[in-house]
Enzyme design. Structure first.
Site, PDB file in Angstrom:
ATOM      1  N   ASP A  30      47.322  33.374   9.565  1.00  0.00           N
ATOM      2  CA  ASP A  30      46.752  32.446   8.577  1.00  0.00           C
ATOM      3  C   ASP A  30      47.343  31.056   8.806  1.00  0.00           C
ATOM      4  O   ASP A  30      48.529  30.902   9.074  1.00  0.00           O
ATOM      5  CB  ASP A  30      47.080  32.934   7.155  1.00  0.00           C
ATOM      6  CG  ASP A  30      46.208  32.257   6.110  1.00  0.00           C
ATOM      7  OD1 ASP A  30      45.336  32.929   5.535  1.00  0.00           O
ATOM      8  OD2 ASP A  30      46.405  31.035   5.880  1.00  0.00           O
ATOM      9  N   HIS A  99      37.706  39.128   5.284  1.00  0.00           N
ATOM     10  CA  HIS A  99      38.995  39.136   5.978  1.00  0.00           C
ATOM     11  C   HIS A  99      40.002  39.876   5.111  1.00  0.00           C
ATOM     12  O   HIS A  99      40.083  39.649   3.914  1.00  0.00           O
ATOM     13  CB  HIS A  99      39.488  37.716   6.265  1.00  0.00           C
ATOM     14  CG  HIS A  99      39.375  36.787   5.098  1.00  0.00           C
ATOM     15  ND1 HIS A  99      38.178  36.207   4.730  1.00  0.00           N
ATOM     16  CD2 HIS A  99      40.289  36.354   4.201  1.00  0.00           C
ATOM     17  CE1 HIS A  99      38.366  35.464   3.662  1.00  0.00           C
ATOM     18  NE2 HIS A  99      39.640  35.530   3.310  1.00  0.00           N
TER      19      HIS A  99
HETATM   20  P1  5GP Z   1      40.545  33.564   1.064  1.00  0.00           P
HETATM   21  O1  5GP Z   1      41.020  32.474   0.123  1.00  0.00           O
HETATM   22  O2  5GP Z   1      39.070  33.406   1.376  1.00  0.00           O
HETATM   23  O3  5GP Z   1      40.907  34.953   0.639  1.00  0.00           O
HETATM   24  O4  5GP Z   1      41.356  33.354   2.405  1.00  0.00           O
HETATM   25  C1  5GP Z   1      41.018  32.398   3.359  1.00  0.00           C
HETATM   26  C2  5GP Z   1      42.247  32.195   4.195  1.00  0.00           C
HETATM   27  O5  5GP Z   1      41.878  31.560   5.384  1.00  0.00           O
HETATM   28  C3  5GP Z   1      43.300  31.299   3.518  1.00  0.00           C
HETATM   29  O6  5GP Z   1      44.517  32.029   3.375  1.00  0.00           O
HETATM   30  C4  5GP Z   1      43.418  30.105   4.446  1.00  0.00           C
HETATM   31  O7  5GP Z   1      44.739  29.624   4.567  1.00  0.00           O
HETATM   32  C5  5GP Z   1      42.891  30.663   5.754  1.00  0.00           C
HETATM   33  N1  5GP Z   1      42.262  29.677   6.613  1.00  0.00           N
HETATM   34  C6  5GP Z   1      41.373  28.716   6.235  1.00  0.00           C
HETATM   35  N2  5GP Z   1      40.988  27.998   7.294  1.00  0.00           N
HETATM   36  C7  5GP Z   1      41.634  28.525   8.374  1.00  0.00           C
HETATM   37  C8  5GP Z   1      41.630  28.202   9.769  1.00  0.00           C
HETATM   38  O8  5GP Z   1      40.941  27.301  10.247  1.00  0.00           O
HETATM   39  N3  5GP Z   1      42.433  28.935  10.575  1.00  0.00           N
HETATM   40  C9  5GP Z   1      43.210  29.960  10.087  1.00  0.00           C
HETATM   41  N4  5GP Z   1      43.966  30.620  10.969  1.00  0.00           N
HETATM   42  N5  5GP Z   1      43.227  30.300   8.781  1.00  0.00           N
HETATM   43  C10 5GP Z   1      42.445  29.588   7.945  1.00  0.00           C
END
Ligand code: 5GP
Ligand code: ZN
Length: 113
Positions: A30, A99
């Site tokens: 992440d 994810h």
């Molecule tokens: P959600 O909030 O949808 O459960 O998780 C999305 C996750 O994706 C977040 O923890 C955020 O930090 C991560 N994330 C967002 N953009 C990117 C990116 O461009 N690269 C990576 N490796 N992680 C990302």
């Protein structure tokens, strides 16, 4: 999906620190880690959320199997880790390509925030 960030990570158009790959999945760190280990495991095929992924039982199992293997590789399988699928805006989902967050390497509070 051309406008999906995680589809672009799968295709290599957006770089990521990949830690594991399988036929159907990619696991990468992440970008904003919330714990010493914070890895995202995604299916290569676009599914918006875990409910959609559940329609493909084999792929769902592969994602979970790979998430556990990440925990083994990171040395947190025995101490404990959390596998989280934020689902929907109110639960904090911001990227709508499913994810699993693999979180560990520190004590994790319950209930979550
Ligand atoms: P959600 O909030 O949808 O459960 O998780 C999305 C996750 O994706 C977040 O923890 C955020 O930090 C991560 N994330 C967002 N953009 C990117 C990116 O461009 N690269 C990576 N490796 N992680 C990302
Ligand atoms: Zn996608």
């Amino acid at each position: 999906m051309t406008d999906c960030l995680f589809c672009k990570i799968v295709s290599g158009d957006v770089p990521a620190k990949v830690v594991r790959e399988s036929a159907g999945t990619v696991a990468f760190r992440d970008i904003n880690p919330q714990a010493p280990t914070h890895v995202l495991v995604i299916p290569r095929a676009h599914h918006a959320n875990v409910g959609d992924l559940a329609a493909d039982a084999e792929l769902l199992a592969e994602v979970v199997r790979e998430a556990h293997q990440v925990a083994v590789d990171e040395g947190i399988a025995d101490t404990g880790y959390r596998l989280v699928f934020n689902t929907g805006a109110q639960a904090g989902q911001t990227v709508f390509h499913v994810h699993g967050h693999v979180l560990g390497g520190r004590g994790l509070n319950w209930p979550p925030g």
